[in-house]
Design a protein around this motif. Structure first.
Motif, PDB file in Angstrom:
ATOM      1  N   LEU A  32      38.514 -17.507 -15.385  1.00  0.00           N
ATOM      2  CA  LEU A  32      39.764 -17.052 -14.671  1.00  0.00           C
ATOM      3  C   LEU A  32      40.382 -18.480 -14.351  1.00  0.00           C
ATOM      4  N   GLY A  33      40.224 -19.592 -15.356  1.00  0.00           N
ATOM      5  CA  GLY A  33      41.217 -20.698 -15.355  1.00  0.00           C
ATOM      6  C   GLY A  33      41.099 -21.911 -14.795  1.00  0.00           C
ATOM      7  N   CYS A  34      39.363 -21.775 -14.453  1.00  0.00           N
ATOM      8  CA  CYS A  34      39.165 -23.203 -13.229  1.00  0.00           C
ATOM      9  C   CYS A  34      39.486 -24.211 -13.907  1.00  0.00           C
ATOM     10  N   ASP A  35      39.254 -24.219 -15.574  1.00  0.00           N
ATOM     11  CA  ASP A  35      39.638 -25.179 -15.911  1.00  0.00           C
ATOM     12  C   ASP A  35      40.620 -26.694 -16.054  1.00  0.00           C
ATOM     13  N   GLU A  36      41.906 -25.270 -16.411  1.00  0.00           N
ATOM     14  CA  GLU A  36      43.081 -25.592 -15.750  1.00  0.00           C
ATOM     15  C   GLU A  36      43.652 -25.881 -14.555  1.00  0.00           C
ATOM     16  N   LYS A  37      43.327 -24.963 -13.402  1.00  0.00           N
ATOM     17  CA  LYS A  37      43.318 -25.479 -12.401  1.00  0.00           C
ATOM     18  C   LYS A  37      42.855 -26.691 -11.616  1.00  0.00           C
ATOM     19  N   CYS A  38      41.914 -26.824 -12.147  1.00  0.00           N
ATOM     20  CA  CYS A  38      40.865 -28.334 -11.896  1.00  0.00           C
ATOM     21  C   CYS A  38      41.542 -29.696 -12.383  1.00  0.00           C
ATOM     22  N   GLU A  39      42.109 -29.725 -13.738  1.00  0.00           N
ATOM     23  CA  GLU A  39      42.111 -30.553 -14.146  1.00  0.00           C
ATOM     24  C   GLU A  39      43.536 -31.141 -13.324  1.00  0.00           C
ATOM     25  N   THR A  40      44.413 -30.299 -13.067  1.00  0.00           N
ATOM     26  CA  THR A  40      46.024 -30.602 -12.148  1.00  0.00           C
ATOM     27  C   THR A  40      45.824 -30.507 -11.264  1.00  0.00           C
ATOM     28  N   ARG A  41      44.746 -29.777 -10.181  1.00  0.00           N
ATOM     29  CA  ARG A  41      43.865 -30.625  -9.197  1.00  0.00           C
ATOM     30  C   ARG A  41      43.547 -31.973  -8.816  1.00  0.00           C
ATOM     31  N   CYS A  42      42.546 -32.598  -9.774  1.00  0.00           N
ATOM     32  CA  CYS A  42      41.792 -33.376  -9.710  1.00  0.00           C
ATOM     33  C   CYS A  42      43.014 -34.333 -11.046  1.00  0.00           C
ATOM     34  N   ALA A  43      43.837 -34.546 -11.082  1.00  0.00           N
ATOM     35  CA  ALA A  43      44.325 -35.658 -12.272  1.00  0.00           C
ATOM     36  C   ALA A  43      45.023 -36.459 -11.587  1.00  0.00           C
ATOM     37  N   SER A  45      42.887 -38.357  -9.217  1.00  0.00           N
ATOM     38  CA  SER A  45      41.731 -39.117  -8.776  1.00  0.00           C
ATOM     39  C   SER A  45      41.083 -39.548  -9.262  1.00  0.00           C
ATOM     40  N   GLY A  46      41.010 -40.667  -8.771  1.00  0.00           N
ATOM     41  CA  GLY A  46      39.654 -41.909  -9.078  1.00  0.00           C
ATOM     42  C   GLY A  46      38.756 -41.847  -9.140  1.00  0.00           C
ATOM     43  N   TYR A  47      38.045 -40.770  -8.982  1.00  0.00           N
ATOM     44  CA  TYR A  47      36.427 -39.919  -9.929  1.00  0.00           C
ATOM     45  C   TYR A  47      36.843 -38.300 -10.360  1.00  0.00           C
ATOM     46  N   LYS A  48      37.718 -38.711 -11.165  1.00  0.00           N
ATOM     47  CA  LYS A  48      37.850 -37.817 -11.902  1.00  0.00           C
ATOM     48  C   LYS A  48      37.037 -36.298 -12.269  1.00  0.00           C
ATOM     49  N   GLU A  49      36.374 -37.328 -13.226  1.00  0.00           N
ATOM     50  CA  GLU A  49      35.281 -35.921 -13.901  1.00  0.00           C
ATOM     51  C   GLU A  49      34.224 -35.242 -12.341  1.00  0.00           C
ATOM     52  N   GLN A  50      33.982 -36.110 -11.885  1.00  0.00           N
ATOM     53  CA  GLN A  50      33.243 -35.608 -10.231  1.00  0.00           C
ATOM     54  C   GLN A  50      33.926 -34.577  -9.833  1.00  0.00           C
ATOM     55  N   CYS A  51      35.078 -35.536  -9.830  1.00  0.00           N
ATOM     56  CA  CYS A  51      36.269 -33.892  -8.514  1.00  0.00           C
ATOM     57  C   CYS A  51      36.950 -32.316  -9.804  1.00  0.00           C
ATOM     58  N   ARG A  53      34.476 -31.372 -11.699  1.00  0.00           N
ATOM     59  CA  ARG A  53      33.153 -30.579 -11.755  1.00  0.00           C
ATOM     60  C   ARG A  53      32.949 -29.515 -10.015  1.00  0.00           C
ATOM     61  N   LEU A  54      33.261 -30.376  -9.190  1.00  0.00           N
ATOM     62  CA  LEU A  54      33.592 -29.655  -8.203  1.00  0.00           C
ATOM     63  C   LEU A  54      33.938 -28.702  -7.646  1.00  0.00           C
ATOM     64  N   CYS A  55      35.583 -29.199  -8.293  1.00  0.00           N
ATOM     65  CA  CYS A  55      36.561 -28.439  -8.386  1.00  0.00           C
ATOM     66  C   CYS A  55      35.708 -26.751  -9.308  1.00  0.00           C
ATOM     67  N   GLY A  56      35.438 -27.280 -10.064  1.00  0.00           N
ATOM     68  CA  GLY A  56      35.260 -26.123 -10.613  1.00  0.00           C
ATOM     69  C   GLY A  56      34.194 -25.317 -10.376  1.00  0.00           C
ATOM     70  N   ILE A  57      32.951 -25.683  -9.254  1.00  0.00           N
ATOM     71  CA  ILE A  57      32.170 -24.241  -9.172  1.00  0.00           C
ATOM     72  C   ILE A  57      32.669 -24.222  -7.872  1.00  0.00           C
ATOM     73  N   CYS A  58      33.821 -24.626  -7.231  1.00  0.00           N
ATOM     74  CA  CYS A  58      34.299 -24.248  -5.892  1.00  0.00           C
ATOM     75  C   CYS A  58      35.606 -23.212  -6.190  1.00  0.00           C
ATOM     76  N   CYS A  59      36.293 -23.106  -7.978  1.00  0.00           N
ATOM     77  CA  CYS A  59      37.347 -22.419  -7.923  1.00  0.00           C
ATOM     78  C   CYS A  59      36.300 -20.845  -8.398  1.00  0.00           C
ATOM     79  N   GLY A  60      34.873 -21.207  -9.049  1.00  0.00           N
ATOM     80  CA  GLY A  60      34.018 -19.842  -9.517  1.00  0.00           C
ATOM     81  C   GLY A  60      34.131 -19.623  -8.316  1.00  0.00           C
TER      82      GLY A  60
END
Length: 93
Positions: A32-43, A45-51, A53-60
């Motif tokens: 669904l392109g979640c990896d790229e979208k979440c990288e942009t969304r969490c760019a 963030s102070g907690y980028k890895e967690q952001c 991961r959670l964004c990917g779950i929500c995106c899916g």
């Protein structure tokens, strides 16, 4: 007797189809392109890895819908906005 067996077989096949369609997996987040979208969304963030991961779950779960930037309002994607954790707080970053 043969007609009764056909009827039972038809019911069984209908049940299998219903169960399989109800438990069919949703598309993979990467498809669904979640990896790229979440990288942009969490760019930013102070907690980028967690952001991410959670964004990917929500995106899916939202079929690829993610707000388009770090500070974009979640209203851009109602599914993403409305997802809550067990404590009732926003699940999606």
């Amino acid at each position: 007797m043969k007609m009764k067996m056909n009827h039972i077989l038809l019911i069984f096949i209908s049940y299998i189809i219903a169960v399989n369609s109800a438990t069919a997996p949703s598309p993979a987040p990467s498809a669904l392109g979640c990896d790229e979208k979440c990288e942009t969304r969490c760019a930013k963030s102070g907690y980028k890895e967690q952001c991410v991961r959670l964004c990917g779950i929500c995106c899916g779960k939202c079929n690829g819908c993610v707000p388009s930037g770090p500070y974009v309002d979640k209203a851009e994607c109602p599914c993403y906005r409305d997802m809550k954790n067990p404590k009732g707080k926003d699940k999606c970053p």
